[in-house]
Design a protein around this motif. Structure first.
Motif, mmCIF file in Angstrom:
data_model
loop_
_atom_site.group_PDB
_atom_site.id
_atom_site.type_symbol
_atom_site.label_atom_id
_atom_site.label_comp_id
_atom_site.label_asym_id
_atom_site.label_seq_id
_atom_site.Cartn_x
_atom_site.Cartn_y
_atom_site.Cartn_z
ATOM 1 N N ASP A 1 0.796 -1.221 0.000
ATOM 2 C CA ASP A 1 0.000 0.000 0.000
ATOM 3 C C ASP A 1 0.831 1.275 0.000
ATOM 4 N N GLY A 2 2.050 1.219 0.490
ATOM 5 C CA GLY A 2 2.808 2.459 0.505
ATOM 6 C C GLY A 2 4.164 2.319 1.146
ATOM 7 N N TYR A 3 4.855 3.431 1.202
ATOM 8 C CA TYR A 3 6.207 3.481 1.749
ATOM 9 C C TYR A 3 6.166 3.324 3.263
ATOM 10 N N ASN A 4 6.935 2.383 3.794
ATOM 11 C CA ASN A 4 6.973 2.123 5.223
ATOM 12 C C ASN A 4 8.431 2.059 5.666
ATOM 13 N N LYS A 5 8.907 3.118 6.299
ATOM 14 C CA LYS A 5 10.317 3.213 6.687
ATOM 15 C C LYS A 5 10.705 2.113 7.669
ATOM 16 N N ASP A 6 9.858 1.858 8.674
ATOM 17 C CA ASP A 6 10.186 0.851 9.684
ATOM 18 C C ASP A 6 10.303 -0.534 9.067
ATOM 19 N N TYR A 7 9.392 -0.858 8.146
ATOM 20 C CA TYR A 7 9.436 -2.171 7.503
ATOM 21 C C TYR A 7 10.724 -2.327 6.693
ATOM 22 N N LEU A 8 11.108 -1.282 5.965
ATOM 23 C CA LEU A 8 12.314 -1.358 5.145
ATOM 24 C C LEU A 8 13.559 -1.474 6.026
ATOM 25 N N GLN B 1 13.746 -2.897 8.974
ATOM 26 C CA GLN B 1 13.788 -4.258 9.493
ATOM 27 C C GLN B 1 14.253 -5.225 8.422
ATOM 28 N N TYR B 2 13.790 -5.021 7.198
ATOM 29 C CA TYR B 2 14.185 -5.898 6.090
ATOM 30 C C TYR B 2 15.685 -5.805 5.843
ATOM 31 N N LEU B 3 16.222 -4.596 5.828
ATOM 32 C CA LEU B 3 17.658 -4.417 5.604
ATOM 33 C C LEU B 3 18.477 -5.015 6.744
ATOM 34 N N LYS B 4 17.950 -4.935 7.967
ATOM 35 C CA LYS B 4 18.635 -5.533 9.106
ATOM 36 C C LYS B 4 18.719 -7.049 8.947
ATOM 37 N N GLU B 5 17.611 -7.675 8.547
ATOM 38 C CA GLU B 5 17.600 -9.123 8.369
ATOM 39 C C GLU B 5 18.483 -9.541 7.197
ATOM 40 N N LEU B 6 18.537 -8.715 6.172
ATOM 41 C CA LEU B 6 19.405 -9.005 5.038
ATOM 42 C C LEU B 6 20.866 -8.999 5.479
ATOM 43 N N SER B 7 21.242 -8.051 6.330
ATOM 44 C CA SER B 7 22.625 -7.984 6.790
ATOM 45 C C SER B 7 22.969 -9.183 7.658
ATOM 46 N N LEU B 8 22.021 -9.654 8.472
ATOM 47 C CA LEU B 8 22.260 -10.830 9.306
ATOM 48 C C LEU B 8 22.421 -12.079 8.455
ATOM 49 N N SER B 9 21.648 -12.157 7.381
ATOM 50 C CA SER B 9 21.695 -13.331 6.512
ATOM 51 C C SER B 9 22.970 -13.390 5.695
ATOM 52 N N THR B 10 23.460 -12.225 5.273
ATOM 53 C CA THR B 10 24.594 -12.189 4.351
ATOM 54 C C THR B 10 25.904 -11.795 5.026
ATOM 55 N N SER B 11 25.839 -11.410 6.290
ATOM 56 C CA SER B 11 27.018 -10.933 7.039
ATOM 57 C C SER B 11 27.566 -9.633 6.466
ATOM 58 N N LEU B 12 26.756 -8.947 5.679
ATOM 59 C CA LEU B 12 27.146 -7.648 5.131
ATOM 60 C C LEU B 12 26.234 -6.571 5.709
ATOM 61 N N VAL B 13 26.840 -5.502 6.187
ATOM 62 C CA VAL B 13 26.072 -4.414 6.781
ATOM 63 C C VAL B 13 26.093 -3.225 5.828
ATOM 64 N N ALA B 14 24.908 -2.769 5.440
ATOM 65 C CA ALA B 14 24.814 -1.633 4.522
ATOM 66 C C ALA B 14 25.283 -0.357 5.214
ATOM 67 N N SER B 15 25.983 0.481 4.476
ATOM 68 C CA SER B 15 26.418 1.769 5.003
ATOM 69 C C SER B 15 25.213 2.685 5.183
ATOM 70 N N ARG B 16 25.386 3.735 5.960
ATOM 71 C CA ARG B 16 24.311 4.696 6.135
ATOM 72 C C ARG B 16 23.912 5.308 4.800
ATOM 73 N N ARG B 17 24.902 5.521 3.964
ATOM 74 C CA ARG B 17 24.623 6.091 2.642
ATOM 75 C C ARG B 17 23.752 5.135 1.815
ATOM 76 N N LYS B 18 24.060 3.827 1.900
ATOM 77 C CA LYS B 18 23.288 2.836 1.152
ATOM 78 C C LYS B 18 21.864 2.741 1.694
ATOM 79 N N VAL B 19 21.711 2.748 3.020
ATOM 80 C CA VAL B 19 20.382 2.679 3.620
ATOM 81 C C VAL B 19 19.557 3.893 3.210
ATOM 82 N N LYS B 20 20.186 5.073 3.257
ATOM 83 C CA LYS B 20 19.486 6.291 2.859
ATOM 84 C C LYS B 20 19.059 6.222 1.399
ATOM 85 N N LYS B 21 19.937 5.684 0.554
ATOM 86 C CA LYS B 21 19.609 5.556 -0.869
ATOM 87 C C LYS B 21 18.426 4.620 -1.073
#
Length: 224
Positions: free
Chosen positions: A99-106, A108-128
């Protein structure tokens, strides 16, 4: 979602092609053309580019809807389907996912992605990522285009898909109704529920890979 584990595991036995949907990743983000027909034509253009007449297609969430639409209207181009956590856009339980843009959901998704891949997105990447998703929902015709396809499952009910289909859904899901509907209407379908929620590809990729290999076990190695 696919690159770090799922695609690399499958690539040991199959030829795998990944692409960014329009408006995603490194693909262009035009102001319109986010309906399922336009997205399906994008997929077919890629198949034509690689001179592939028929392929197995996997789609997660909205990507699964693109796969279903392509199979419905261009059945000759699809061999087998794998649908992961795809909602019915007209289902009150699952529609909020799109239905729309949800900052909290995104976040959480990026956090789980980093746990799964052992890669942590930079602040710049998260903002992008936030800017990209927000742009899609607020500046393009994405939401209006989604409204055009609210009846996709109605169309599938009237014209059931003949393809062998693997349906992979999470034990904690807002898309259960969609999963049960597709399993009922697609006669050659297999439905499984795995540990996780809508982010199951990054939470439980090994389970998805195992189920996909089981599904493809009759295929010859080297197929797309």
């Amino acid at each position: 979602v696919y690159y770090f584990y799922i695609a690399q595991a499958l690539a040991k036995q199959y030829h795998v092609i990944l692409y960014d949907l329009r408006g995603h990743g490194l693909s262009d983000a035009p102001l319109n053309g986010y309906d399922l027909e336009s997205m399906s034509l994008d997929l077919l253009s890629i198949l034509d580019l690689f001179k592939l007449s028929k392929v197995n297609v996997t789609g997660y969430s909205f990507g699964g809807l693109i796969a279903l639409h392509t199979a419905l209207y261009y059945p000759q181009r699809i061999n087998k389907l794998v649908i992961i956590e795809s909602p019915d856009l007209n289902d009150g339980k699952s529609r909020p996912l799109l239905d729309g843009y949800n900052k909290d959901y995104l976040d959480q998704y990026l956090k789980e992605l980093s746990l799964s891949t052992s890669l942590v997105a930079s602040r710049r990447k998260v903002k992008k990522n936030h800017m990209q998703v927000q742009f899609l929902f607020e500046k393009t015709t994405l939401k209006a285009d989604l409204m055009k396809d609210l009846d996709l499952f109605d169309r599938i009910e009237k014209n059931p898909l003949p393809h062998e289909t693997l349906l992979l859904y999470a034990q904690i899901t807002e898309c259960e109704n969609a999963a049960l509907f597709l399993h009922q209407k697609i006669k050659k379908s297999r439905l499984f529920f795995g540990e996780g929620d809508h982010s199951i590809p990054v939470q439980n990729p090994g389970w998805i890979v195992d189920k996909m290999f089981e599904f493809y076990q009759d295929d010859k190695a080297g197929e797309y």
